[in-house]
Design an enzyme around this catalytic site. Structure first.
Site, short mmCIF file in Angstrom:
data_model
loop_
_atom_site.label_atom_id
_atom_site.label_comp_id
_atom_site.label_asym_id
_atom_site.label_seq_id
_atom_site.Cartn_x
_atom_site.Cartn_y
_atom_site.Cartn_z
N ASP A 45 1.29 -1.33 0.03
CA ASP A 45 -0.08 0.42 0.31
C ASP A 45 1.07 1.03 0.15
OD1 ASP A 45 -2.59 1.97 0.55
OD2 ASP A 45 -2.55 1.77 1.72
N GLN A 88 -4.84 -1.99 -7.14
CA GLN A 88 -5.09 -1.20 -6.13
C GLN A 88 -6.57 0.57 -7.29
OE1 GLN A 88 -3.53 2.57 -3.25
NE2 GLN A 88 -3.73 0.46 -2.05
N SER A 114 -6.04 5.78 -0.56
CA SER A 114 -6.66 4.97 -0.83
C SER A 114 -8.24 4.23 -1.14
CB SER A 114 -5.89 3.05 -0.52
OG SER A 114 -4.66 3.54 0.06
C1 LIG Z 1 10.13 14.80 3.33
C2 LIG Z 1 8.57 15.47 3.52
C3 LIG Z 1 8.04 13.79 1.91
C4 LIG Z 1 6.70 13.98 3.05
C5 LIG Z 1 5.66 12.68 2.16
C6 LIG Z 1 5.58 11.74 2.33
C7 LIG Z 1 5.45 10.31 1.80
C8 LIG Z 1 4.33 9.66 2.43
C9 LIG Z 1 3.84 8.75 0.98
C10 LIG Z 1 2.55 8.00 1.47
C11 LIG Z 1 1.70 7.12 0.94
C12 LIG Z 1 1.04 5.96 1.74
C13 LIG Z 1 -0.16 5.80 1.11
C14 LIG Z 1 -1.16 5.49 1.91
C15 LIG Z 1 -2.30 5.35 1.91
C16 LIG Z 1 -3.42 4.98 2.40
O1 LIG Z 1 -3.65 3.92 2.32
S1 LIG Z 1 -4.66 6.34 2.25
C17 LIG Z 1 -5.58 5.51 4.08
C18 LIG Z 1 -5.91 4.10 3.74
N1 LIG Z 1 -7.32 5.21 2.66
C19 LIG Z 1 -8.48 5.82 3.92
O2 LIG Z 1 -8.34 5.93 4.31
C20 LIG Z 1 -10.24 5.79 2.49
C21 LIG Z 1 -10.87 6.15 3.60
N2 LIG Z 1 -11.91 6.29 2.85
C22 LIG Z 1 -12.37 7.71 2.80
O3 LIG Z 1 -12.13 8.57 3.69
C23 LIG Z 1 -13.21 8.25 1.63
O4 LIG Z 1 -14.22 6.94 1.20
C24 LIG Z 1 -13.00 9.64 1.02
C25 LIG Z 1 -11.54 8.20 0.30
C26 LIG Z 1 -12.20 10.73 1.59
C27 LIG Z 1 -13.87 9.63 -0.14
O5 LIG Z 1 -14.93 9.99 0.08
P1 LIG Z 1 -16.52 10.96 -0.02
O6 LIG Z 1 -17.20 10.81 -0.33
O7 LIG Z 1 -15.57 12.24 -1.02
O8 LIG Z 1 -16.04 11.50 1.11
P2 LIG Z 1 -16.49 13.26 2.49
O9 LIG Z 1 -16.55 12.85 3.89
O10 LIG Z 1 -18.09 13.93 1.47
O11 LIG Z 1 -16.03 14.01 1.62
C28 LIG Z 1 -14.03 14.12 2.59
C29 LIG Z 1 -13.98 15.38 1.86
O12 LIG Z 1 -13.61 15.42 0.56
C30 LIG Z 1 -14.34 16.58 0.13
N3 LIG Z 1 -14.61 16.32 -1.06
C31 LIG Z 1 -15.73 15.56 -1.36
N4 LIG Z 1 -16.49 15.46 -2.65
C32 LIG Z 1 -15.33 16.48 -3.21
C33 LIG Z 1 -14.77 16.72 -4.45
N5 LIG Z 1 -15.95 16.07 -5.41
N6 LIG Z 1 -13.96 17.61 -4.59
C34 LIG Z 1 -13.57 18.38 -3.86
N7 LIG Z 1 -13.16 18.03 -2.50
C35 LIG Z 1 -13.97 17.62 -2.41
C36 LIG Z 1 -15.02 16.92 1.07
O13 LIG Z 1 -15.36 18.74 1.77
C37 LIG Z 1 -14.47 16.77 2.56
O14 LIG Z 1 -13.44 17.22 2.91
P3 LIG Z 1 -12.98 17.75 5.02
O15 LIG Z 1 -14.91 18.77 5.22
O16 LIG Z 1 -12.55 16.82 4.64
O17 LIG Z 1 -11.58 18.71 4.23
#
Ligand SMILES: CCCCCCCCCCCCCCCC(=O)SCCNC(=O)CCNC(=O)[C@H](O)C(C)(C)COP(=O)(O)OP(=O)(O)OC[C@H]1O[C@@H](n2cnc3c(N)ncnc32)[C@H](O)[C@@H]1OP(=O)(O)O
Length: 296
Positions: free
Chosen positions: A212, A286, A236
């Site tokens: 992931d 994914q 994801s």
């Molecule tokens: C040097 C430093 C470098 C650092 C370098 C770091 C590198 C680091 C790499 C890491 C790499 C790991 C990669 C991990 C990848 C996972 O592991 S991610 C974790 C696992 N996945 C999840 O937790 C996802 C769970 N699912 C969800 O949260 C929801 O299904 C989703 C994805 C948010 C989608 O749902 P939704 O219907 O959009 O949800 P909703 O509640 O209506 O809206 C959520 C937000 O989206 C916004 N939104 C909704 N629709 C839209 C739209 N059409 N347009 C715009 N915004 C919208 C809403 O306004 C809301 O915003 P907030 O109010 O929260 O600000």
């Protein structure tokens, strides 16, 4: 090792999260509690919840039944400060296959729904795609700590010292600046930092964890996007994985990832995982939500 609150052996993070507390079990269902280790962000890493779900499911099958596939949806973000409540429904045990459905809840709401299947059988037709040639050996590539460990930023420190896997990029990483070339592929080597002596099903759960981290980089690389870009939203959405052959989590594995499509704020990554000897051990797919302000 930098002066961080992180474990001396980051692979301990994996050992800890895969130890679940069994709450209850009967022939139809079993329940467990899992935890998230200390981290700066509030959202649980999806790979962790998948791995915990797979370990929970594997506790309900005979030891000679091996995980061959899993499919899941990330429904809500996980809360890193709260326990994860894991329920396994024992859907079916056939002569060769056992199917399980897992739900992970927090605050009484489902955050992950996962279905997986185990099998005891061998033989049949056999083939696999060969590993790509010309990929540099991992010993010639730097660990992530050598790339970002010196940066005084919590995200960089977590990346360098709070991941249980040693991940080495065959192409220039895209943490801080866009990769020099926009390519459709992302290729990394990965293995645990220290040996883990685990069963094949726990190894499969560990591989799901690792898979992931980088798969959506195949999408981002196509568009010259970095992980450090502000105002992006990447998560994801779903994850599928097929386990083809045995492997060791503590030997180098090559993860070759491509993105066949991105559209409508979603990108698809497909990956193949090989042993260093070229055996194809797993395939990953994914879809991720990828919201980028410059494309609104
Ligand atoms: C040097 C430093 C470098 C650092 C370098 C770091 C590198 C680091 C790499 C890491 C790499 C790991 C990669 C991990 C990848 C996972 O592991 S991610 C974790 C696992 N996945 C999840 O937790 C996802 C769970 N699912 C969800 O949260 C929801 O299904 C989703 C994805 C948010 C989608 O749902 P939704 O219907 O959009 O949800 P909703 O509640 O209506 O809206 C959520 C937000 O989206 C916004 N939104 C909704 N629709 C839209 C739209 N059409 N347009 C715009 N915004 C919208 C809403 O306004 C809301 O915003 P907030 O109010 O929260 O600000």
């Amino acid at each position: 090792m930098a002066n961080t609150p992180y474990p001396d052996d980051p692979t301990d993070i994996l050992r800890d999260v895969l130890k679940l507390e069994r709450v209850d079990a009967d022939e139809h269902a079993s329940t467990f509690v899992g935890h998230t280790p200390p981290q700066t962000g509030g959202r649980v890493f999806g790979g962790q919840v998948m791995a915990q779900s797979l370990v929970a499911a594997s506790h309900s099958v005979d030891a000679d039944r091996f995980l061959h596939s899993m499919h899941c949806y990330f429904i809500r973000p996980g809360d890193a400060t709260q326990p994860l409540h894991i329920t396994v429904d024992h859907h079916r045990d056939g002569r060769s296959f056992s199917v399980r459905h897992v739900e992970v809840t927090q605050h009484d709401k489902v955050i992950l729904s996962l279905t997986c299947s185990f099998q005891t059988e061998s033989g049949g037709v056999e083939h696999h795609e060969p590993m790509p040639e010309g990929i540099p050996h991992p010993d010639r590539l730097p660990p992530i700590s050598a790339l970002v460990g010196m940066i005084d930023d919590p995200a960089a420190q977590e990346l360098a010292y709070n991941r249980p896997f040693d991940i080495r990029y065959a192409y220039e990483p895209m943490f801080l600046r866009p990769a020099a070339e926009k390519v459709n592929r992302n290729i990394v080597w990965m293995k645990t930092f220290t040996p883990v002596n685990v069963s094949p099903n726990v190894a499969a759960a560990g591989l799901a964890y690792a898979s992931d981290y980088t798969i959506l980089e195949s999408v981002l690389r196509n568009h010259g996007v970095t992980w450090s870009q502000p105002d992006k939203s990447v998560a994801s959405l779903d994850h599928a994985m097929w386990f083809h052959r045995p492997f060791n989590l503590d030997d180098w594995l090559l993860f070759v990832q491509e993105s066949p499509s991105a559209q409508s704020a979603r990108g698809l990554g497909i990956g193949h995982i090989y042993t260093i000897d070229g055996d194809l051990v797993a395939t990953v797919a994914q879809e991720g939500m990828i919201r980028l302000p410059q494309y609104d």
